[in-house]
Write a protein that holds these residues in place. Structure first.
Motif, PDB file in Angstrom:
ATOM      1  N   LEU A  97     -26.110 -18.617 -39.852  1.00  0.00           N
ATOM      2  CA  LEU A  97     -25.641 -17.913 -41.280  1.00  0.00           C
ATOM      3  C   LEU A  97     -24.991 -16.473 -40.780  1.00  0.00           C
ATOM      4  O   LEU A  97     -24.037 -16.115 -41.251  1.00  0.00           O
ATOM      5  CB  LEU A  97     -26.831 -17.738 -42.146  1.00  0.00           C
ATOM      6  CG  LEU A  97     -26.620 -17.208 -43.615  1.00  0.00           C
ATOM      7  CD1 LEU A  97     -25.603 -18.024 -44.297  1.00  0.00           C
ATOM      8  CD2 LEU A  97     -27.950 -16.982 -44.343  1.00  0.00           C
ATOM      9  N   ALA A  98     -25.590 -15.686 -39.992  1.00  0.00           N
ATOM     10  CA  ALA A  98     -25.135 -14.518 -39.523  1.00  0.00           C
ATOM     11  C   ALA A  98     -23.765 -14.760 -38.823  1.00  0.00           C
ATOM     12  O   ALA A  98     -22.767 -13.806 -38.984  1.00  0.00           O
ATOM     13  CB  ALA A  98     -26.147 -13.804 -38.309  1.00  0.00           C
ATOM     14  N   LEU A  99     -23.620 -15.731 -37.918  1.00  0.00           N
ATOM     15  CA  LEU A  99     -22.124 -16.073 -37.415  1.00  0.00           C
ATOM     16  C   LEU A  99     -21.291 -16.027 -38.391  1.00  0.00           C
ATOM     17  O   LEU A  99     -20.015 -15.767 -38.394  1.00  0.00           O
ATOM     18  CB  LEU A  99     -22.216 -17.016 -36.286  1.00  0.00           C
ATOM     19  CG  LEU A  99     -21.143 -17.409 -35.600  1.00  0.00           C
ATOM     20  CD1 LEU A  99     -20.697 -16.383 -34.595  1.00  0.00           C
ATOM     21  CD2 LEU A  99     -21.510 -18.529 -34.799  1.00  0.00           C
ATOM     22  N   TRP A 100     -21.528 -16.873 -39.308  1.00  0.00           N
ATOM     23  CA  TRP A 100     -20.586 -17.164 -40.528  1.00  0.00           C
ATOM     24  C   TRP A 100     -20.297 -16.038 -41.336  1.00  0.00           C
ATOM     25  O   TRP A 100     -19.026 -15.651 -41.501  1.00  0.00           O
ATOM     26  CB  TRP A 100     -21.460 -18.121 -41.622  1.00  0.00           C
ATOM     27  CG  TRP A 100     -20.270 -18.453 -42.742  1.00  0.00           C
ATOM     28  CD1 TRP A 100     -19.417 -19.241 -42.665  1.00  0.00           C
ATOM     29  CD2 TRP A 100     -20.444 -17.665 -44.067  1.00  0.00           C
ATOM     30  NE1 TRP A 100     -18.838 -19.331 -43.976  1.00  0.00           N
ATOM     31  CE2 TRP A 100     -19.392 -18.262 -44.820  1.00  0.00           C
ATOM     32  CE3 TRP A 100     -21.408 -16.696 -44.379  1.00  0.00           C
ATOM     33  CZ2 TRP A 100     -19.322 -17.825 -46.230  1.00  0.00           C
ATOM     34  CZ3 TRP A 100     -21.192 -16.460 -45.738  1.00  0.00           C
ATOM     35  CH2 TRP A 100     -20.197 -16.828 -46.604  1.00  0.00           C
ATOM     36  N   ALA A 101     -20.927 -15.080 -41.357  1.00  0.00           N
ATOM     37  CA  ALA A 101     -20.905 -13.665 -41.995  1.00  0.00           C
ATOM     38  C   ALA A 101     -20.073 -13.055 -41.250  1.00  0.00           C
ATOM     39  O   ALA A 101     -19.026 -12.193 -41.803  1.00  0.00           O
ATOM     40  CB  ALA A 101     -22.263 -13.108 -42.441  1.00  0.00           C
ATOM     41  N   LEU A 102     -20.248 -12.840 -39.850  1.00  0.00           N
ATOM     42  CA  LEU A 102     -19.522 -12.395 -39.082  1.00  0.00           C
ATOM     43  C   LEU A 102     -17.943 -12.629 -38.748  1.00  0.00           C
ATOM     44  O   LEU A 102     -16.897 -11.765 -38.862  1.00  0.00           O
ATOM     45  CB  LEU A 102     -20.062 -12.007 -37.688  1.00  0.00           C
ATOM     46  CG  LEU A 102     -21.344 -11.310 -37.256  1.00  0.00           C
ATOM     47  CD1 LEU A 102     -21.810 -11.521 -36.176  1.00  0.00           C
ATOM     48  CD2 LEU A 102     -21.046  -9.913 -37.966  1.00  0.00           C
ATOM     49  N   ARG A 103     -17.873 -14.006 -39.053  1.00  0.00           N
ATOM     50  CA  ARG A 103     -16.539 -14.557 -38.893  1.00  0.00           C
ATOM     51  C   ARG A 103     -15.741 -14.140 -40.523  1.00  0.00           C
ATOM     52  O   ARG A 103     -14.461 -14.037 -40.455  1.00  0.00           O
ATOM     53  CB  ARG A 103     -16.559 -16.117 -38.788  1.00  0.00           C
ATOM     54  CG  ARG A 103     -16.711 -16.379 -37.245  1.00  0.00           C
ATOM     55  CD  ARG A 103     -16.670 -17.939 -37.014  1.00  0.00           C
ATOM     56  NE  ARG A 103     -16.905 -18.243 -35.398  1.00  0.00           N
ATOM     57  CZ  ARG A 103     -17.582 -19.137 -35.248  1.00  0.00           C
ATOM     58  NH1 ARG A 103     -17.873 -20.126 -35.952  1.00  0.00           N
ATOM     59  NH2 ARG A 103     -17.636 -19.309 -33.893  1.00  0.00           N
ATOM     60  N   GLN A 104     -16.363 -14.263 -41.329  1.00  0.00           N
ATOM     61  CA  GLN A 104     -15.983 -13.930 -42.786  1.00  0.00           C
ATOM     62  C   GLN A 104     -15.384 -12.574 -42.697  1.00  0.00           C
ATOM     63  O   GLN A 104     -14.359 -12.118 -43.357  1.00  0.00           O
ATOM     64  CB  GLN A 104     -16.954 -14.205 -44.038  1.00  0.00           C
ATOM     65  CG  GLN A 104     -17.599 -15.534 -44.154  1.00  0.00           C
ATOM     66  CD  GLN A 104     -16.000 -16.491 -44.574  1.00  0.00           C
ATOM     67  OE1 GLN A 104     -15.303 -15.893 -45.476  1.00  0.00           O
ATOM     68  NE2 GLN A 104     -16.064 -17.587 -43.873  1.00  0.00           N
ATOM     69  N   ALA A 105     -16.275 -11.860 -42.153  1.00  0.00           N
ATOM     70  CA  ALA A 105     -15.836 -10.337 -42.061  1.00  0.00           C
ATOM     71  C   ALA A 105     -14.413 -10.000 -40.946  1.00  0.00           C
ATOM     72  O   ALA A 105     -14.081  -9.049 -40.932  1.00  0.00           O
ATOM     73  CB  ALA A 105     -17.030  -9.404 -41.570  1.00  0.00           C
ATOM     74  N   GLY A 106     -14.252 -10.877 -40.455  1.00  0.00           N
ATOM     75  CA  GLY A 106     -13.072 -10.799 -39.425  1.00  0.00           C
ATOM     76  C   GLY A 106     -13.425 -10.005 -38.155  1.00  0.00           C
ATOM     77  O   GLY A 106     -12.475  -9.362 -37.280  1.00  0.00           O
ATOM     78  N   LEU A 107     -14.731 -10.159 -37.514  1.00  0.00           N
ATOM     79  CA  LEU A 107     -15.277  -9.177 -36.563  1.00  0.00           C
ATOM     80  C   LEU A 107     -14.441 -10.030 -35.161  1.00  0.00           C
ATOM     81  O   LEU A 107     -14.233  -9.169 -34.314  1.00  0.00           O
ATOM     82  CB  LEU A 107     -16.555  -9.140 -36.537  1.00  0.00           C
ATOM     83  CG  LEU A 107     -17.241  -8.384 -35.557  1.00  0.00           C
ATOM     84  CD1 LEU A 107     -16.903  -6.931 -35.321  1.00  0.00           C
ATOM     85  CD2 LEU A 107     -18.779  -8.534 -35.392  1.00  0.00           C
ATOM     86  N   GLU A 108     -14.635 -11.373 -35.236  1.00  0.00           N
ATOM     87  CA  GLU A 108     -14.068 -11.943 -33.872  1.00  0.00           C
ATOM     88  C   GLU A 108     -12.728 -11.500 -33.685  1.00  0.00           C
ATOM     89  O   GLU A 108     -12.185 -11.300 -32.584  1.00  0.00           O
ATOM     90  CB  GLU A 108     -14.316 -13.360 -34.083  1.00  0.00           C
ATOM     91  CG  GLU A 108     -14.526 -14.213 -32.744  1.00  0.00           C
ATOM     92  CD  GLU A 108     -15.002 -15.521 -33.142  1.00  0.00           C
ATOM     93  OE1 GLU A 108     -15.037 -16.116 -31.872  1.00  0.00           O
ATOM     94  OE2 GLU A 108     -15.176 -16.022 -34.276  1.00  0.00           O
ATOM     95  N   GLU A 109     -11.876 -11.410 -34.683  1.00  0.00           N
ATOM     96  CA  GLU A 109     -10.471 -11.128 -34.462  1.00  0.00           C
ATOM     97  C   GLU A 109     -10.424  -9.575 -34.042  1.00  0.00           C
ATOM     98  O   GLU A 109      -9.529  -9.134 -33.331  1.00  0.00           O
ATOM     99  CB  GLU A 109      -9.719 -11.275 -35.569  1.00  0.00           C
ATOM    100  CG  GLU A 109      -9.351 -13.000 -36.137  1.00  0.00           C
ATOM    101  CD  GLU A 109     -10.686 -13.510 -36.561  1.00  0.00           C
ATOM    102  OE1 GLU A 109     -11.326 -12.791 -37.239  1.00  0.00           O
ATOM    103  OE2 GLU A 109     -10.937 -14.570 -36.713  1.00  0.00           O
ATOM    104  N   GLN A 110     -11.173  -8.594 -34.696  1.00  0.00           N
ATOM    105  CA  GLN A 110     -11.192  -7.161 -34.257  1.00  0.00           C
ATOM    106  C   GLN A 110     -11.352  -7.145 -32.810  1.00  0.00           C
ATOM    107  O   GLN A 110     -10.843  -6.321 -32.250  1.00  0.00           O
ATOM    108  CB  GLN A 110     -11.966  -6.575 -35.133  1.00  0.00           C
ATOM    109  CG  GLN A 110     -11.538  -6.527 -36.643  1.00  0.00           C
ATOM    110  CD  GLN A 110     -12.386  -5.619 -37.457  1.00  0.00           C
ATOM    111  OE1 GLN A 110     -13.641  -5.315 -37.004  1.00  0.00           O
ATOM    112  NE2 GLN A 110     -12.208  -5.700 -38.794  1.00  0.00           N
TER     113      GLN A 110
END
Length: 180
Positions: free
Chosen positions: A135-148
């Motif tokens: 769930l936390a990983l999903w939230a981080l991906r929704q926020a676009g943190l991986e791309e940043q």
């Protein structure tokens, strides 16, 4: 675990053809033996470039481990993920003695045929659960943190480590020590 391409002959016609098998190497009496786990058939749809990733995903499914991060940010194609799910379910069904579910061409809901199902007769082979990490990983991906993080120039392992620490801190926010 690996996939082997095997050349065989038809006993009736003598025609030569290729079949694919899921094989595992085992050590028995000091010697390495290869055991066929499952015959994948003549028309195996997964490209050879995805075989090692498919085998790794099958191993994860059989052991009950879910991958928290994709390998270097590269996800499996949906068709490969579906094949891994189907093959793992067949292997589990064979180990447990229950019949494997019928394959509808590998595509769920692909046919126009409608069937009624008695819900009480269904049994789950490996039910899925959503953990706090997923769930936390999903939230981080929704926020676009991986791309940043990628835009900042972090490599794949560095991004995985950073995301892992953030997810761990979200899962157990008590202290830094609990995160490690």
């Amino acid at each position: 675990m690996f996939i082997r391409r095997t050349q065989t002959r038809s006993t009736a016609t003598g025609e030569s053809y290729v079949t694919y098998r899921l094989v595992r190497s085992e050590r028995r009496a000091g010697k390495v033996r290869q055991r066929t786990l499952l015959n994948l058939g003549r028309h195996f749809p997964v490209a050879q470039a995805h075989w090692s990733a498919l085998c790794a995903r099958i191993e994860q499914r059989l052991s009950g481990q879910a991958a928290l991060f994709d390998e270097e940010g590269k996800g499996l194609p949906l068709a490969v993920e579906r094949q891994a799910e189907r093959i793992a379910a067949r292997l589990l069904a064979e180990q447990g003695g229950t019949p494997a579910p019928a394959d509808a061409g590998g595509v769920p809901g692909g046919g126009g045929d409608v069937q009624s199902v008695d819900v009480d007769s269904l049994s789950l082979v490996r039910p899925r659960s959503v953990g706090v990490e997923q769930l936390a990983l999903w939230a981080l991906r929704q926020a676009g943190l991986e791309e940043q993080l990628q835009a900042l120039g972090l490599t794949g392992p560095q991004r995985a480590a950073a995301l892992g620490l953030i997810v761990a801190r979200m899962a157990a926010p008590g202290s830094e020590r609990a995160t490690y």
